[in-house]
Design an enzyme around this catalytic site. Sequence first.
Site, short mmCIF file in Angstrom:
data_model
loop_
_atom_site.label_atom_id
_atom_site.label_comp_id
_atom_site.label_asym_id
_atom_site.label_seq_id
_atom_site.Cartn_x
_atom_site.Cartn_y
_atom_site.Cartn_z
N ARG A 122 0.85 -1.19 0.00
CA ARG A 122 0.00 0.00 0.00
C ARG A 122 0.89 1.23 0.00
NH1 ARG A 122 -3.19 1.24 4.30
NH2 ARG A 122 -1.33 0.98 5.56
N TYR A 139 11.63 -7.47 11.15
CA TYR A 139 11.71 -6.05 11.47
C TYR A 139 10.67 -5.75 12.55
CZ TYR A 139 11.74 -1.13 11.75
OH TYR A 139 11.83 0.14 12.28
N GLU A 166 22.35 9.13 5.45
CA GLU A 166 22.13 7.68 5.42
C GLU A 166 22.28 7.13 4.01
OE1 GLU A 166 18.82 7.43 9.01
OE2 GLU A 166 18.52 6.31 7.15
N ARG A 177 -3.33 10.47 2.39
CA ARG A 177 -4.23 11.08 3.35
C ARG A 177 -4.84 12.32 2.74
NH1 ARG A 177 -0.58 11.88 8.48
NH2 ARG A 177 -0.59 9.68 9.03
N ARG A 182 18.51 9.83 3.22
CA ARG A 182 17.95 10.82 4.14
C ARG A 182 19.08 11.59 4.81
NH1 ARG A 182 13.95 7.87 8.35
NH2 ARG A 182 15.86 7.02 9.22
N ARG A 198 19.57 -5.93 4.51
CA ARG A 198 20.07 -4.70 3.91
C ARG A 198 20.79 -3.95 5.02
NH1 ARG A 198 21.05 -3.64 -1.05
NH2 ARG A 198 20.73 -1.40 -0.75
N ASP A 234 9.42 -2.73 15.24
CA ASP A 234 9.57 -1.42 15.86
C ASP A 234 9.77 -1.63 17.35
OD1 ASP A 234 9.53 0.57 13.90
OD2 ASP A 234 7.36 0.38 13.62
C1 LIG Z 1 17.79 2.17 10.80
C2 LIG Z 1 16.72 1.76 11.78
C3 LIG Z 1 15.78 2.69 12.21
C4 LIG Z 1 14.79 2.32 13.12
N1 LIG Z 1 13.88 3.26 13.50
C5 LIG Z 1 12.91 2.92 14.37
C6 LIG Z 1 11.92 3.88 14.78
O1 LIG Z 1 11.92 5.04 14.34
N2 LIG Z 1 10.97 3.47 15.65
C7 LIG Z 1 10.92 2.22 16.17
O2 LIG Z 1 10.03 1.92 16.96
N3 LIG Z 1 11.84 1.31 15.82
C8 LIG Z 1 12.83 1.62 14.95
N4 LIG Z 1 13.78 0.69 14.59
C9 LIG Z 1 13.73 -0.65 15.20
C10 LIG Z 1 14.53 -0.75 16.51
O3 LIG Z 1 15.89 -0.45 16.26
C11 LIG Z 1 14.41 -2.17 17.07
O4 LIG Z 1 13.06 -2.43 17.36
C12 LIG Z 1 15.19 -2.46 18.35
O5 LIG Z 1 16.42 -1.81 18.40
C13 LIG Z 1 15.42 -3.96 18.44
O6 LIG Z 1 15.96 -4.32 19.68
P1 LIG Z 1 16.65 -5.73 19.86
O7 LIG Z 1 17.07 -5.83 21.29
O8 LIG Z 1 15.80 -6.80 19.31
O9 LIG Z 1 17.94 -5.70 18.88
P2 LIG Z 1 19.28 -4.86 18.92
O10 LIG Z 1 19.03 -3.47 19.35
O11 LIG Z 1 19.95 -5.08 17.64
O12 LIG Z 1 20.14 -5.56 20.06
C14 LIG Z 1 20.82 -6.77 19.85
C15 LIG Z 1 22.12 -6.68 20.60
O13 LIG Z 1 22.75 -7.97 20.58
C16 LIG Z 1 24.13 -7.76 20.44
N5 LIG Z 1 24.72 -8.98 19.91
C17 LIG Z 1 24.46 -9.56 18.72
N6 LIG Z 1 25.19 -10.67 18.55
C18 LIG Z 1 25.94 -10.80 19.68
C19 LIG Z 1 26.93 -11.73 20.10
N7 LIG Z 1 27.31 -12.76 19.33
N8 LIG Z 1 27.51 -11.57 21.31
C20 LIG Z 1 27.16 -10.51 22.09
N9 LIG Z 1 26.25 -9.60 21.74
C21 LIG Z 1 25.65 -9.74 20.55
C22 LIG Z 1 24.25 -6.59 19.51
O14 LIG Z 1 25.51 -5.96 19.64
C23 LIG Z 1 23.10 -5.71 19.97
O15 LIG Z 1 23.53 -4.76 20.92
C24 LIG Z 1 14.75 1.01 13.63
C25 LIG Z 1 15.68 0.07 13.20
C26 LIG Z 1 16.64 0.43 12.27
C27 LIG Z 1 17.61 -0.61 11.80
#
Ligand SMILES: Cc1cc2nc3c(=O)[nH]c(=O)nc-3n(C[C@H](O)[C@H](O)[C@H](O)COP(=O)(O)OP(=O)(O)OC[C@H]3O[C@@H](n4cnc5c(N)ncnc54)[C@H](O)[C@@H]3O)c2cc1C
Length: 365
Positions: A171, A347, A299, A175, A279, A248, A349
């Site tokens: 989609r 993915y 970016e 708006r 951006r 990506r 949020d």
């Molecule tokens: C560019 C981008 C923009 C985003 N913008 C938004 C937004 O505007 N709003 C929103 O709600 N969400 C956004 N998100 C999503 C958001 O980043 C995630 O929801 C959130 O950070 C995920 O948390 P997590 O703990 O699952 O993963 P992560 O934050 O990736 O944490 C995983 C951790 O595990 C660690 N790790 C991995 N492998 C190992 C290993 N072998 N040994 C030790 N440590 C390890 C990593 O170093 C990392 O610190 C965005 C994501 C991206 C990529």
Amino acid sequence: MKYDYLVVGSGLYGAVFAHEAKKKGKTCLVIDKRPHIGGNIYCENIEGINVHKYGAHIFHTSNKKVWDYINQFAEFNNYINSPVAIYKDELYNLPFNMNTFSKMWNIKTPQEAKDMIAKQVAETGITEPKNLEEQGLSLVGKDVFEKLVKGYTEKQWGRACKDLPAFIIKRLPVRFTFDNNYFNDRYQGIPIGGYTKIIEKMLDGIEVKTDTDYFEFIKENPDIAEKTLFTGMIDEYFGYKLGALEYRSVRFETEVLETDNYQGNAVVNYTEREVPYTRIIEHKHFEFGKQEKTVISKEYSSEWKVGMEPYYPVNNEQNNKLFEEYRKLAEQEKNVIFGGRLGNYKYYDMDKVIEAALEMVAEEL
Ligand SMILES: Cc1cc2nc3c(=O)[nH]c(=O)nc-3n(C[C@H](O)[C@H](O)[C@H](O)COP(=O)(O)OP(=O)(O)OC[C@H]3O[C@@H](n4cnc5c(N)ncnc54)[C@H](O)[C@@H]3O)c2cc1C
């Protein structure tokens, strides 16, 4: 065993889990291979500005429970994400709304905008879109697609829209009100003082080791904990033995500029393909900063290879099937729970990460 849980990853998922486990009287050791806590929501303070080091993060949710939960750890400001798009020498409001349409076509009313889109969609004559270009054109017509969608999408995917599958864009929301609020969610904002503080609070009183990679650490400490929560990449955990899941990646070029206001908005998209970045983020505007200088990040969307920072999972059929195979392996892994965006190859949020972590907590604890 020294701990009840070894939590691999100090991102939002790992931190919520560790916080809740501690509340229930469990002991946790949190490790992270990065030199800091917070995972992708980590903010680095540069010139007094909280710089979103791994990409702009705006918290938004319609889930009241999640909103109340996160507000225990921070006060949120009233930031509303209202990005603008620059196409050549033209500037438009996003998401596509009456401000966008009135500027594009010099019109005033919703009916005029609807008629123009319907006319342009009809002119394409596309009934069964065979690729993303045809899909986009058949949804919003030529002007919006070519000025605001096409180049941006091509930069994001590193390929022409004609060579991308139609399903990527299901989609393109339009708006017919003068409303520049990018999100439709009930709650939105940026934590005052940045995101890292949230993680610090969650992990208060919990042992944390940064600069510690799980695969090295567990060799030397095989009996460290009863159970492991793994929030790293699921395919890496299994030594990529079924193949690597694709992502990506994004590259950020961050600069300090000697001006107090570079672009007047936190998020400006560059939608023509010829501009190499997608951006520019000007971080101070997330917190209405009044600092003398400013910090911007350009970016660049990029191809991903094993060893690079994985940002966006490529959830096509082939990768989803591969993930399913890894998930089956994960189920057989005794005493290891997989979670978070990398563990679930999804993915998420931030609000969805909190939701998923709290669900897992309820099951596990
Ligand atoms: C560019 C981008 C923009 C985003 N913008 C938004 C937004 O505007 N709003 C929103 O709600 N969400 C956004 N998100 C999503 C958001 O980043 C995630 O929801 C959130 O950070 C995920 O948390 P997590 O703990 O699952 O993963 P992560 O934050 O990736 O944490 C995983 C951790 O595990 C660690 N790790 C991995 N492998 C190992 C290993 N072998 N040994 C030790 N440590 C390890 C990593 O170093 C990392 O610190 C965005 C994501 C991206 C990529």
